[in-house]
Design an enzyme around this catalytic site. Structure first.
Site, PDB file in Angstrom:
ATOM      1  N   ASP A   1      33.719 -67.974  11.467  1.00 54.88           N
ATOM      2  CA  ASP A   1      33.038 -67.712  10.200  1.00 54.88           C
ATOM      3  C   ASP A   1      33.157 -66.231   9.828  1.00 54.88           C
ATOM      4  O   ASP A   1      33.399 -65.381  10.687  1.00 54.88           O
ATOM      5  CB  ASP A   1      31.551 -68.065  10.305  1.00 54.88           C
ATOM      6  CG  ASP A   1      31.346 -69.543  10.581  1.00 54.88           C
ATOM      7  OD1 ASP A   1      32.256 -70.334  10.276  1.00 54.88           O
ATOM      8  OD2 ASP A   1      30.278 -69.888  11.115  1.00 54.88           O
TER       9      ASP A   1
HETATM   10  N1  URA Z   1      30.434 -72.017  15.363  1.00 53.76           N
HETATM   11  C1  URA Z   1      29.934 -71.420  14.268  1.00 53.76           C
HETATM   12  O1  URA Z   1      28.878 -71.794  13.782  1.00 53.76           O
HETATM   13  N2  URA Z   1      30.615 -70.410  13.713  1.00 53.76           N
HETATM   14  C2  URA Z   1      31.783 -69.939  14.215  1.00 53.76           C
HETATM   15  O2  URA Z   1      32.356 -68.999  13.669  1.00 53.76           O
HETATM   16  C3  URA Z   1      32.294 -70.565  15.362  1.00 53.76           C
HETATM   17  C4  URA Z   1      31.605 -71.599  15.924  1.00 53.76           C
END
Ligand code: URA
Length: 240
Positions: free
Chosen positions: A103
Site C-alpha cells: 500500500d
Molecule cells: N497488507 C496490507 O494491509 N497492506 C500492505 O501493504 C500489505 C499487506
C-alpha cells in the site's frame, strides 16, 4: 548478441554511447580492444570489460527496494509517484514492474523485476510464499485476537483468511510481526479491522527467502545477489 545490445540490456550504455566508447578504446572483449559496437558477443562465455569493469550479464533484472511511504506500487500513475520513480533512468528502459503490491503507506521490502514468470510464481497462491511484516496497531492484541488472526478471520466480502503467524513484542502488545502466505488487497489492515483493531504502521521485512537489507535506507535499492535470485527460484520450484 551484438555488443551494443549487450551493453544496453545490462544497463551499461545506450547504443550511441557504446559506439562512442568503442571509438575511444574503452571496451574490451576477452582481453582485446574492440573496433566496432556491432560485433557479436556470447553473453554466457565472453568477458566484456568497460573502463576496467567486467560487465555481468543478467537475463533478467532483480532489484530489492526499501520502499518509503507515499509511493504507489505501480509502473506508472497519472497522479502519484510510483516505486519505479526511485530507480535511475538507465534502469527505467527495462520493462521493470513491482512483484506484488504494498500500500502507499506501507514501507519496506519490495522486489522489482522484469522476470514475469518468476514474479507470477512468487505471487501464485499455490506457491505459499511467506511474507512477514512488522506492524503496530492502535490497540493491544489479546490472546483471543491473536488466535483469531492466526486461524483465519473473515475480511469484508466474506473471504476467510488462511492461517497466519503472529509474534507479539510482549503479551498483549500492540506491535510485533505477522506472517501471511497470501496477498489480498489491504489484507493485514482488513484482518486487524476484523478484530476491531487498526494498523498504524506496516513494514514488510521479508518476502520468501529475501530479507530486507538493513543497509538500505528508505528509498534506496540494490540488485539482488546471484544467491538471492537462486533462493527465490528454489522457493517457488517445489510448488509449481
Ligand atoms: N497488507 C496490507 O494491509 N497492506 C500492505 O501493504 C500489505 C499487506
Amino acid at each position: 548478441m551484438r555488443l551494443d545490445k549487450f551493453l544496453s540490456v545490462t544497463g551499461t550504455l545506450s547504443r550511441s554511447e557504446a559506439k562512442k566508447a568503442v571509438r575511444k578504446g574503452r571496451i574490451f572483449v576477452n582481453g582485446a580492444s574492440v573496433r566496432a559496437s556491432d560485433v557479436e558477443v556470447d553473453p554466457d562465455t565472453d568477458k566484456v570489460v568497460f573502463d576496467g569493469k567486467v560487465i555481468e550479464y543478467r537475463r533478467f533484472t532483480y532489484i530489492m527496494l526499501n520502499k518509503p511511504e507515499g509511493y504507489v506500487s505501480a509502473t506508472d500513475d497519472a497522479r502519484e509517484r510510483t516505486v519505479l520513480d526511485l530507480l535511475p533512468d538507465e534502469l527505467r528502459k527495462f520493462n521493470l514492474f513491482p512483484c506484488g503490491r504494498l500500500d502507499k503507506y506501507t514501507l519496506g521490502l519490495m522486489l522489482i523485476t522484469d522476470d514475469g514468470e518468476l514474479s507470477h510464481k512468487l505471487l501464485a497462491p499455490k506457491s505459499h510464499v511467506e511474507k512477514s511484516y512488522r506492524f503496530k496497531s492502535e490497540a493491544g492484541v489479546s490472546e483471543e485476537d491473536r488466535n483469531r488472526l492466526e486461524t483465519g478471520v473473515y475480511i469484508d466480502g466474506g473471504y476467510l483468511t488462511k492461517p497466519a503467524r503472529l509474534t507479539l513484542d510482549s503479551e498483549g502488545a500492540s506491535s510485533g510481526v505477522i506472517t501471511i502466505r497470501e496477498g489480498k488487497y489491504h489484507q493485514i489492515k482488513r484482518m486487524f479491522e476484523a478484530t476491531s483493531n487498526k494498523i498504524t504502521y506496516l513494514e514488510r521485512i521479508s518476502f520468501g527467502p529475501l530479507t530486507l537489507d538493513k543497509s538500505l535506507s528508505r528509498g534506496e535499492w540494490r540488485f539482488l545477489t546471484p544467491e538471492e535470485i537462486d533462493a527465490l527460484a528454489a522457493a517457488v520450484e517445489k510448488n509449481n
